[in-house]
Design a protein around this motif. Structure first.
Motif, PDB file in Angstrom:
ATOM      1  N   ALA A  75       3.424  -1.143   5.414  1.00  0.00           N
ATOM      2  CA  ALA A  75       2.946  -1.080   4.033  1.00  0.00           C
ATOM      3  C   ALA A  75       2.675  -2.463   3.455  1.00  0.00           C
ATOM      4  O   ALA A  75       1.889  -2.608   2.512  1.00  0.00           O
ATOM      5  CB  ALA A  75       3.967  -0.352   3.149  1.00  0.00           C
ATOM      6  N   THR A  79      -3.613  -3.505   1.285  1.00  0.00           N
ATOM      7  CA  THR A  79      -3.771  -2.412   0.324  1.00  0.00           C
ATOM      8  C   THR A  79      -5.200  -1.907   0.441  1.00  0.00           C
ATOM      9  O   THR A  79      -6.146  -2.702   0.414  1.00  0.00           O
ATOM     10  CB  THR A  79      -3.508  -2.887  -1.115  1.00  0.00           C
ATOM     11  N   GLU A 124       1.203  -3.013  -0.301  1.00  0.00           N
ATOM     12  CA  GLU A 124       1.785  -1.822  -0.905  1.00  0.00           C
ATOM     13  C   GLU A 124       3.284  -1.955  -1.123  1.00  0.00           C
ATOM     14  O   GLU A 124       3.896  -1.075  -1.730  1.00  0.00           O
ATOM     15  CB  GLU A 124       1.470  -0.593  -0.069  1.00  0.00           C
ATOM     16  N   ALA A 128       1.374  -0.108  -6.191  1.00  0.00           N
ATOM     17  CA  ALA A 128       1.453   1.357  -6.143  1.00  0.00           C
ATOM     18  C   ALA A 128       0.215   1.904  -6.844  1.00  0.00           C
ATOM     19  O   ALA A 128      -0.070   1.545  -7.987  1.00  0.00           O
ATOM     20  CB  ALA A 128       2.722   1.847  -6.832  1.00  0.00           C
ATOM     21  N   ASP A 172       8.077  -0.982  -4.157  1.00  0.00           N
ATOM     22  CA  ASP A 172       8.246   0.288  -3.453  1.00  0.00           C
ATOM     23  C   ASP A 172       9.692   0.601  -3.095  1.00  0.00           C
ATOM     24  O   ASP A 172       9.980   1.657  -2.521  1.00  0.00           O
ATOM     25  CB  ASP A 172       7.347   0.362  -2.216  1.00  0.00           C
ATOM     26  N   GLN A 269       1.544   2.574   5.536  1.00  0.00           N
ATOM     27  CA  GLN A 269       0.422   2.083   4.731  1.00  0.00           C
ATOM     28  C   GLN A 269      -0.602   3.212   4.592  1.00  0.00           C
ATOM     29  O   GLN A 269      -0.980   3.838   5.585  1.00  0.00           O
ATOM     30  CB  GLN A 269      -0.225   0.887   5.420  1.00  0.00           C
TER      31      GLN A 269
END
Length: 272
Positions: A75, A79, A124, A128, A172, A269
């Protein structure tokens, strides 16, 4: 009346933990003195991958690179919004070489709008995405300057949120999107500054608020397809509130990866 939820098929990018170890410490969860079982870590990761596929999602695999033990936390590598890819620029030198490996994967796989960022962002981990906004964490890793960079690149409003507890060093770990279209979320209020808590309360007045125990179990490090919420099995206090809202909690065990401060979302991701 209980809300009827619909799952939306997703595409995820994951990286197997073939080189996963805790050999340094860049967050409070990491202790190189505590042994990691790499065989168990791989087994747990494979269980997560297979669970996604059983729920109807597509999982793409990024090849791991030797000497990058945190690359399993995919993640953090980029992005993706509307097929546009904003790469990562890591805060810690130990993870720097993960960023080009991610961007190379996207270029090999036909993505044409790929940008290497100017400012530090951990993808990420701190971004978000909902249908209206991008919520952006700051305070420990990502630079506030990355927020305007993401807003210009994606053309979506970016709202900054300040993290204040070092255990929740990425957004996250303290905030999860449950339904991106409806803007439904869950979060742990004590991870945020007073001003950011007020912003969250204004944006999401009906949010599910996690307890300290569920946050400490990394329960906010979750992935939702709009119906199924995949989250750590130790976050038991979230199961009933999720069901009351019409979601189906799907518990998984990623205890070995928790030793590096990551869980479900860190390993996942989303390729939007």
């Amino acid at each position: 009346m209980r809300t009827v939820r619909t799952a939306t098929p997703r595409r995820y990018l994951m990286c197997p933990p073939e080189h996963f170890r805790v050999t340094y410490s860049i967050n409070p969860w990491m202790d190189p003195a505590k042994p990691v079982d790499p065989v168990l870590a791989l087994f747990q990761w494979e269980e997560l991958r297979d669970r996604y596929r059983s729920l109807g999602h597509t999982v793409e695999v990024l090849d791991p690179v030797a000497d990058l033990p945190d690359m399993v936390f995919a993640a953090n590598g980029a992005t993706v919004v509307d097929g546009r890819v904003l790469g990562a620029r890591f805060f810690n030198a130990e993870r720097t070489d993960e960023a080009p490996a991610h961007l190379a994967w996207f270029r090999r796989n036909g993505y044409t709008e790929v940008r290497e960022p100017q400012h530090i962002n951990e993808a990420e981990g701190d971004f978000a995405v909902t249908s209206q906004w991008i919520l952006a964490g700051m305070g420990f890793r990502s630079s506030p300057l990355s927020h305007s960079e993401a807003q210009e690149f994606f053309g979506r409003p970016v709202i900054g949120l300040e993290l204040t507890d070092p255990r929740y060093y990425h957004l996250d770990t303290a905030f999860a999107v449950l339904d991106d279209a409806a803007g439904e979320v869950m979060y742990f209020p004590d991870a945020f500054s007073p001003g950011s808590r007020k912003v969250l309360a204004r944006l999401f007045p009906d949010a599910l608020l996690a307890t300290a125990a569920d946050a400490a179990a990394l329960g906010l490090n979750a992935v939702s397809d709009g119906r199924h919420v995949v989250l750590p099995r130790g976050a038991t206090g979230l199961f009933a509130p999720l069901r009351e809202r019409g979601f189906e909690p799907v518990a998984v065990d990623l205890s070995e990866l928790h030793k590096a401060g990551g869980s479900v979302k860190c390993c996942t991701q989303e390729l939007r």
